[in-house]
Design an enzyme around this catalytic site. Structure first.
Site, PDB file in Angstrom:
ATOM      1  N   GLU A  31       0.470  25.698  36.267  1.00  0.00           N
ATOM      2  CA  GLU A  31       1.382  26.369  37.205  1.00  0.00           C
ATOM      3  C   GLU A  31       0.787  26.450  38.612  1.00  0.00           C
ATOM      4  OE1 GLU A  31       4.459  27.166  37.126  1.00  0.00           O
ATOM      5  OE2 GLU A  31       4.833  26.733  35.029  1.00  0.00           O
ATOM      6  N   TYR A 114       6.580  34.630  40.394  1.00  0.00           N
ATOM      7  CA  TYR A 114       7.063  33.455  39.674  1.00  0.00           C
ATOM      8  C   TYR A 114       6.021  32.977  38.651  1.00  0.00           C
ATOM      9  CZ  TYR A 114       7.832  28.697  38.351  1.00  0.00           C
ATOM     10  OH  TYR A 114       7.958  27.579  37.588  1.00  0.00           O
ATOM     11  N   ASP A 132      11.997  30.698  40.834  1.00  0.00           N
ATOM     12  CA  ASP A 132      11.501  29.909  41.971  1.00  0.00           C
ATOM     13  C   ASP A 132      12.699  29.315  42.715  1.00  0.00           C
ATOM     14  OD1 ASP A 132      12.418  27.975  40.272  1.00  0.00           O
ATOM     15  OD2 ASP A 132      10.641  26.705  40.386  1.00  0.00           O
TER      16      ASP A 132
END
Ligand code: SF4
Length: 338
Positions: A31, A114, A132
């Site tokens: 991520e 997020y 997002d």
């Protein structure tokens, strides 16, 4: 909508190395790497990084230079520094075990709402949204939200919508389904609505607003003016105005623009000024044009008239007119948008 999306995700999910297990360390690294970087670029970096730093402990005990070396070419080096610092925090504060609580994850360096949502839902199956730009765009289109998604209050509203949507559903599959849908189908430009698994309930598709939404107009700085700039056409002709003498761009031709907050307000302003109806066709592009003393942020949209009116020109005729440089860029963007 949730069920259709989750089913579609389970049948079509993209094959990424970080999707092979639910290890929070793997999901965290992926991520962070995926922030501002495409999946294709990230894959080799991710594999190499994990080979060198297979767990939190290995990462925490490496030097920052070694971490930077593995990051070389990926850009945004602050991310590497944050990962390194966070690994040391995890080692000291959580005995090397990636934290489970959402707030503890959120408190790590370089992790925003997020990323904390993505890790919590994918690694631990928690019902937490991961909102997002993809999600803001899809939800804005699906529910025909005509407000500006750059505004915090609109982002909060969308967060709450997602929170309700995932209640009692597989949040991991939902969040990852949204990521895949945004990347492959509900793309920023020219969404592939005919292939979309959630098309049936999508209001933007129903009202033909999928090429207009979302409205995404960032707050501007002093010295900047934000415009909705309209390419207004009827068949093969374009509506242009000539700037009055004395002002900026005097006597030059250009498109109509108003400093309003959305293309919907543009339609009202145009109606008021010219007593003509317009249909919003599509968002074309956002263009910045810098003059010596000010900057224009032009959010260019295509609008259609239902009949020909005065001051409309073909492309050949426009070629003969003195068009401002800013609006030459606008026309170019429009012509290359097909
Ligand atoms: S139908 Fe089109 S606009 Fe609606 S969610 Fe699907 S791809 Fe996006």
């Amino acid at each position: 909508m949730q069920k259709q999306l989750i089913k579609w995700y389970q049948e079509n999910k993209r094959d990424f190395p970080w999707r092979k297990d639910q290890d929070p360390y793997h999901i965290w690294i992926s991520e962070i790497m995926l922030q501002q970087t495409t999946t294709e670029t990230v894959i080799p970096y991710y594999n190499r990084f994990l080979k060198n730093f297979p767990n939190v402990e290995a990462l925490a005990s490496a030097s920052l230079e070694e971490v930077y070396k593995m990051w070389e070419g990926l850009g945004y080096y602050r991310r590497a520094k944050h990962i390194h610092e966070s690994a040391q925090i995890i080692l000291e504060k959580y005995q090397g075990v990636f934290p489970y609580e959402y707030d503890a994850i959120l408190s790590l360096k370089g992790i925003g709402e997020y990323t904390a949502g993505a890790i919590s839902s994918i690694a631990y199956g928690k019902q937490v949204p991961a909102v997002d730009g993809n999600v803001l765009r899809i939800i804005s289109r699906y529910y025909l939200i005509k407000e500006n998604i750059a505004e915090t209050k609109v982002q909060k509203k969308i967060y709450q919508i997602v929170q309700e949507l995932i209640l009692n559903h597989d949040a991991s599959a939902y969040n990852q389904g949204m990521m895949d849908l945004g990347a492959t189908i509900c793309k920023p430009v020219h969404p592939l609505c005919l292939e979309c698994p959630i098309q049936k309930g999508c209001l933007a598709f129903k009202k033909k607003q999928m090429d207009v939404l979302p409205i995404n107009i960032k707050k501007i700085k002093k010295q900047e003016i934000s415009y909705i700039t309209g390419i207004i056409t009827y068949q093969n002709k374009y509506f242009l105005i000539q700037n009055p003498p004395g002002g900026l761009l005097e006597n030059l031709y250009g498109f109509v623009q108003y400093d309003v907050e959305s293309p919907y307000s543009f339609v009202s302003s145009f109606q008021e000024e010219y007593q003509q109806n317009l249909i919003i066709q599509a968002h074309i592009k956002d263009i910045k044009h810098v003059f010596s003393h000010r900057t224009w942020r032009m959010h260019v949209y295509h609008f259609i008239l239902d009949k020909e009116i005065e001051n409309m020109y073909t492309l050949e005729e426009i070629n003969q007119l003195p068009l401002s440089t800013a609006h030459m860029k606008v026309l170019k963007a429009y012509l290359s948008s097909f």
